[in-house]
Design a protein around this motif. Structure first.
Motif, PDB file in Angstrom:
ATOM      1  N   SER A 174     -75.949  36.969 -18.922  1.00  0.00           N
ATOM      2  CA  SER A 174     -75.490  37.285 -17.413  1.00  0.00           C
ATOM      3  C   SER A 174     -74.341  37.890 -17.242  1.00  0.00           C
ATOM      4  O   SER A 174     -74.086  38.385 -15.895  1.00  0.00           O
ATOM      5  N   PRO A 220     -73.541  41.246 -17.781  1.00  0.00           N
ATOM      6  CA  PRO A 220     -73.435  42.433 -16.859  1.00  0.00           C
ATOM      7  C   PRO A 220     -73.689  42.196 -15.331  1.00  0.00           C
ATOM      8  O   PRO A 220     -72.991  42.590 -14.568  1.00  0.00           O
ATOM      9  N   GLY A 221     -74.357  41.417 -15.065  1.00  0.00           N
ATOM     10  CA  GLY A 221     -74.717  40.559 -13.616  1.00  0.00           C
ATOM     11  C   GLY A 221     -73.398  40.405 -13.062  1.00  0.00           C
ATOM     12  O   GLY A 221     -72.846  40.603 -12.005  1.00  0.00           O
ATOM     13  N   ILE A 222     -72.561  39.347 -13.958  1.00  0.00           N
ATOM     14  CA  ILE A 222     -71.304  38.963 -13.399  1.00  0.00           C
ATOM     15  C   ILE A 222     -70.291  40.113 -13.183  1.00  0.00           C
ATOM     16  O   ILE A 222     -69.593  40.252 -12.056  1.00  0.00           O
ATOM     17  N   PHE A 239     -71.198  43.169 -12.430  1.00  0.00           N
ATOM     18  CA  PHE A 239     -71.687  43.910 -11.172  1.00  0.00           C
ATOM     19  C   PHE A 239     -71.044  42.993  -9.845  1.00  0.00           C
ATOM     20  O   PHE A 239     -70.539  43.690  -8.911  1.00  0.00           O
ATOM     21  N   LEU A 240     -71.314  41.919  -9.990  1.00  0.00           N
ATOM     22  CA  LEU A 240     -71.093  40.946  -8.940  1.00  0.00           C
ATOM     23  C   LEU A 240     -69.467  41.091  -8.241  1.00  0.00           C
ATOM     24  O   LEU A 240     -69.210  41.297  -7.302  1.00  0.00           O
ATOM     25  N   LEU A 260     -68.983  45.173  -7.363  1.00  0.00           N
ATOM     26  CA  LEU A 260     -69.957  45.622  -6.230  1.00  0.00           C
ATOM     27  C   LEU A 260     -69.656  44.635  -5.204  1.00  0.00           C
ATOM     28  O   LEU A 260     -70.002  45.137  -3.974  1.00  0.00           O
ATOM     29  N   VAL A 261     -69.363  43.524  -5.292  1.00  0.00           N
ATOM     30  CA  VAL A 261     -69.252  42.591  -4.180  1.00  0.00           C
ATOM     31  C   VAL A 261     -68.033  41.869  -3.563  1.00  0.00           C
ATOM     32  O   VAL A 261     -67.413  42.070  -2.678  1.00  0.00           O
ATOM     33  N   TYR A 300     -65.018  42.891  -5.085  1.00  0.00           N
ATOM     34  CA  TYR A 300     -63.893  43.896  -4.909  1.00  0.00           C
ATOM     35  C   TYR A 300     -63.874  44.531  -3.335  1.00  0.00           C
ATOM     36  O   TYR A 300     -63.029  44.323  -2.577  1.00  0.00           O
ATOM     37  N   PRO A 301     -64.819  44.817  -2.970  1.00  0.00           N
ATOM     38  CA  PRO A 301     -65.134  45.313  -1.552  1.00  0.00           C
ATOM     39  C   PRO A 301     -64.839  44.331  -0.668  1.00  0.00           C
ATOM     40  O   PRO A 301     -64.099  44.737   0.428  1.00  0.00           O
ATOM     41  N   LEU A 302     -65.309  43.262  -0.879  1.00  0.00           N
ATOM     42  CA  LEU A 302     -64.938  42.084  -0.002  1.00  0.00           C
ATOM     43  C   LEU A 302     -63.500  41.707   0.232  1.00  0.00           C
ATOM     44  O   LEU A 302     -62.999  41.592   1.259  1.00  0.00           O
ATOM     45  N   ILE A 345     -80.060  44.694 -15.033  1.00  0.00           N
ATOM     46  CA  ILE A 345     -79.083  43.809 -15.057  1.00  0.00           C
ATOM     47  C   ILE A 345     -79.961  42.389 -14.474  1.00  0.00           C
ATOM     48  O   ILE A 345     -79.498  41.495 -15.045  1.00  0.00           O
ATOM     49  N   SER A 398     -79.779  38.539 -16.498  1.00  0.00           N
ATOM     50  CA  SER A 398     -79.487  37.718 -15.934  1.00  0.00           C
ATOM     51  C   SER A 398     -80.366  36.385 -15.482  1.00  0.00           C
ATOM     52  O   SER A 398     -79.858  35.061 -15.777  1.00  0.00           O
ATOM     53  N   TYR A 431     -74.494  34.484  -6.211  1.00  0.00           N
ATOM     54  CA  TYR A 431     -75.429  35.628  -5.718  1.00  0.00           C
ATOM     55  C   TYR A 431     -75.915  35.403  -4.367  1.00  0.00           C
ATOM     56  O   TYR A 431     -76.059  36.087  -3.374  1.00  0.00           O
ATOM     57  N   LEU A 488     -69.294  45.536   4.767  1.00  0.00           N
ATOM     58  CA  LEU A 488     -68.963  46.614   3.583  1.00  0.00           C
ATOM     59  C   LEU A 488     -68.742  47.719   3.658  1.00  0.00           C
ATOM     60  O   LEU A 488     -68.250  48.290   2.833  1.00  0.00           O
ATOM     61  N   PRO A 526     -64.939  49.571   3.373  1.00  0.00           N
ATOM     62  CA  PRO A 526     -64.615  49.251   2.050  1.00  0.00           C
ATOM     63  C   PRO A 526     -65.160  50.165   1.048  1.00  0.00           C
ATOM     64  O   PRO A 526     -64.603  50.941   0.145  1.00  0.00           O
ATOM     65  N   PHE A 527     -66.782  50.440   1.249  1.00  0.00           N
ATOM     66  CA  PHE A 527     -67.241  51.308   0.424  1.00  0.00           C
ATOM     67  C   PHE A 527     -67.055  52.742   0.544  1.00  0.00           C
ATOM     68  O   PHE A 527     -66.770  53.502  -0.194  1.00  0.00           O
ATOM     69  N   PHE A 550     -79.592  43.833  -6.029  1.00  0.00           N
ATOM     70  CA  PHE A 550     -79.611  43.062  -7.149  1.00  0.00           C
ATOM     71  C   PHE A 550     -79.311  41.436  -6.965  1.00  0.00           C
ATOM     72  O   PHE A 550     -80.012  40.700  -7.629  1.00  0.00           O
TER      73      PHE A 550
END
Lengths: 285, 281
Positions: free
Chosen positions: A11, A13-15, A17-18, A21-22, A24-26, B92, B96, B115, B126, B129-130, B155
């Motif tokens: 998991s 790579p998924g972590i 990405f989370l 991609l989620v 940090y922008p949040l 990915i 996962s 998730y 977002l 921010p993006f 994803f």
């Protein structure tokens, strides 16, 4: 050193990405919403000033009102038609696959394209549907739907519902199909009419799938503006100006990232309240 | 009482559902058929009142116009964008989902919840921010930026969809492979993935379609014709004064085509996956 568990390894790579991609922008969204961040002043801490400015802004309340009207409109239209179609398909024996395949097709059309298609069909100068309205005598002249605030909102609701009905239909059909048929037989023996069985068996027993559909449809119509973008782009006179346009205008017209992020946070909070309801309901069964 | 009996009689008539369905099916499908027919009209005919339904004269004028416009380039961009996003997302999401499903570890429940939570964040929130990130990284107006945001949007949900599938995957098959001396990783590649190909393909097609249909990020993050995907490129025919309806119709058909084909061919898998995925919102 202890070995990393195999599952965690997979998991990883998924972590990552989370986080990137989620999360940090949040975190950027929240922190920027508390900054004075435009292209005029130096970037400084601004406290709740952005939020106060938004809550004092008439355009924000207007866009929130429009969003709610739009959301309620799309959801009720999608639900009513979706349930009618599902109940009808559940009743027929022949051609049910044909109807199902055809009814799903609008789902395939991208929302932004659906807006353009309906804009064409309802156009007062070239639209086939507008011409049909004249033919059946609804009005003498072709109606300029996009110039009237109320009608413009209705056309946006139609274009959006058109692509959302198939989903509702499939979901409710699955719900109705899972009702045991002997219930209907027993009710028929007792002399219940089809309207009675629909009200007292079909609706209560497929309630959970209908409610799931309602919540998902309202959530999506709350946060997507694609169809409105291609039909009216918020007009006429901001009649279809929803929250998303407010946010985008802070980015593209005013270049005020702080205010834009604050609108983003407000949207997120409103949606989370919706979703909380959905998750609560689904967990309860 | 009598009026009610009449209504009951009408509703119970076996022809009624067919009638209702025919009317609604015509309403639901007619926009697609009308726009398809419209794409074969000459531009003079598209501006005529009263509007025609079937073209008086079939011409390929609109298609010629589309071929010489930036649309072929936009089509190429959409294909690259959707295929790359799908590849990255599957790369990915498959491990996962498999790891969380079959080798749960401390915190895997929390991970699944994150998730789910990340799906609740509206993509519009977002957007700024993006935008700021990409402008710092000099990635504005590139396909890379669009691939990144579409990966973000797809994803988490694909992990959910595939996890649900792997949960039902027979443990005996995995155990048998392990006993025969296959490594854990080898089991995943040689046994689990080949057997699960339909579910993975369905997840892939769904990712492809979502990316293909995405519009808001594409129109905000890109600014030149050679980077636009189809959903933005279609506005080439929407002018300030005049809309070129026949060319626009042709592009609308092109843009909807992949999804229509997938929906008709693989209806069962895709619809099932989409519904399951949406419920996991």
């Amino acid at each position: 050193m202890r070995k990393i568990p195999f599952g965690l390894l997979l998991s990883l790579p998924g972590i990552i990405f989370l986080l990137v991609l989620v999360l940090y922008p949040l975190s950027m969204l929240f922190s920027v919403s508390f900054l004075r961040y435009d292209y005029v002043h130096p970037v400084t801490f601004y406290g709740f000033t952005n939020y106060i400015k938004i809550f004092n802004n008439r355009v924000f309340w207007l866009s929130l009102k429009n969003t709610i009207v739009y959301c309620v409109g799309v959801t009720s239209m999608t639900t009513i038609i979706g349930v009618i179609l599902a109940a009808a398909v559940a009743r027929i024996r022949r051609f049910s696959t044909v109807f199902r395949t055809l009814l799903i097709l609008p789902w395939a059309v991208p929302l932004v394209v659906s807006g353009l298609i309906w804009r064409w069909m309802l156009d007062p100068g070239v639209g086939v549907y507008n011409y049909l309205l004249v033919l059946i005598g609804v009005s003498k002249q072709p109606i300029n739907l996009f110039a009237d605030p109320v009608l413009a909102m209705i056309t946006c609701i139609i274009a959006d519902s058109w692509t959302k009905i198939p989903f509702m239909f499939v979901l409710v059909l699955a719900g109705i199909k899972s009702i045991p048929p002997d219930l209907y037989e027993a009710a028929r023996v007792d002399g219940a009419s089809m309207i009675d069985t629909f009200r007292h068996i079909t609706i209560p027993l497929s309630k959970s799938s209908i409610l799931t559909g309602v919540l998902i449809t309202s959530m999506f119509s709350f946060r997507t503006i694609d169809a409105i973008w291609s039909m009216t782009r918020g007009g006429p006179a901001k009649a279809t100006y929803v929250l998303g346009f407010d946010l985008i205008d802070y980015l593209t017209s005013y270049m005020d990232f702080g205010m834009g992020c604050a609108v983003g946070v407000i949207m997120l909070v409103l949606i989370s309240m919706f979703s909380g309801l959905l998750i609560y309901y689904l967990l309860r069964g | 009482m009598k009026a009610r009996d009449v209504i009951v009689k009408i509703v119970e008539h076996p022809v009624v559902p067919y009638l209702v369905l025919t009317v609604f099916t015509v309403l639901m499908v007619s926009p697609i058929i009308l726009i398809f027919l419209n794409s074969f009209k000459s531009s003079a005919e598209t501006f005529a009142w009263p509007p025609t339904i079937i073209p008086k004269r079939f011409t390929l004028e609109a298609y010629m116009r589309v071929i010489s416009s930036p649309i072929p380039m936009n089509l190429r961009n959409s294909v690259i964008l959707a295929l790359s996003t799908t590849a990255i997302v599957l790369l990915i999401a498959v491990p996962s989902a498999y790891g969380i499903s079959k080798y749960p570890f401390r915190g895997s429940k929390l991970l699944m919840l994150s998730y789910l939570a990340s799906r609740i964040v509206p993509p519009l929130s977002l957007l700024i921010p993006f935008y700021m990130l990409f402008s710092q990284l000099k990635l504005l107006n590139t396909l890379t930026a669009l691939i990144i945001v579409n990966t973000y949007m797809c994803f988490p949900l694909v992990v959910w969809m595939l996890k649900g599938f792997f949960d039902e995957f027979p443990q005996e098959l995995i155990d048998a492979a392990l006993i025969d001396g296959c490594s854990k990783l080898g089991t995943m590649f040689r046994v689990v993935i080949p057997v699960s190909m339909t579910a993975i393909a369905a997840a892939g097609i769904i990712t492809f379609l979502w990316t293909w249909n995405e519009f808001i990020y594409a129109i905000i993050l890109t600014s030149s014709k050679d980077v636009f995907p189809m959903t933005v490129g279609i506005f080439y025919f929407v002018g300030d004064e005049v809309i070129e309806w026949n060319s626009l119709s042709a592009v609308a058909i092109f843009t909807s085509l992949p999804a229509i084909v997938f929906f008709v061919l693989f209806q069962k898998y895709i619809v099932e996956g989409l519904v399951k995925g949406a419920i996991k919102m």
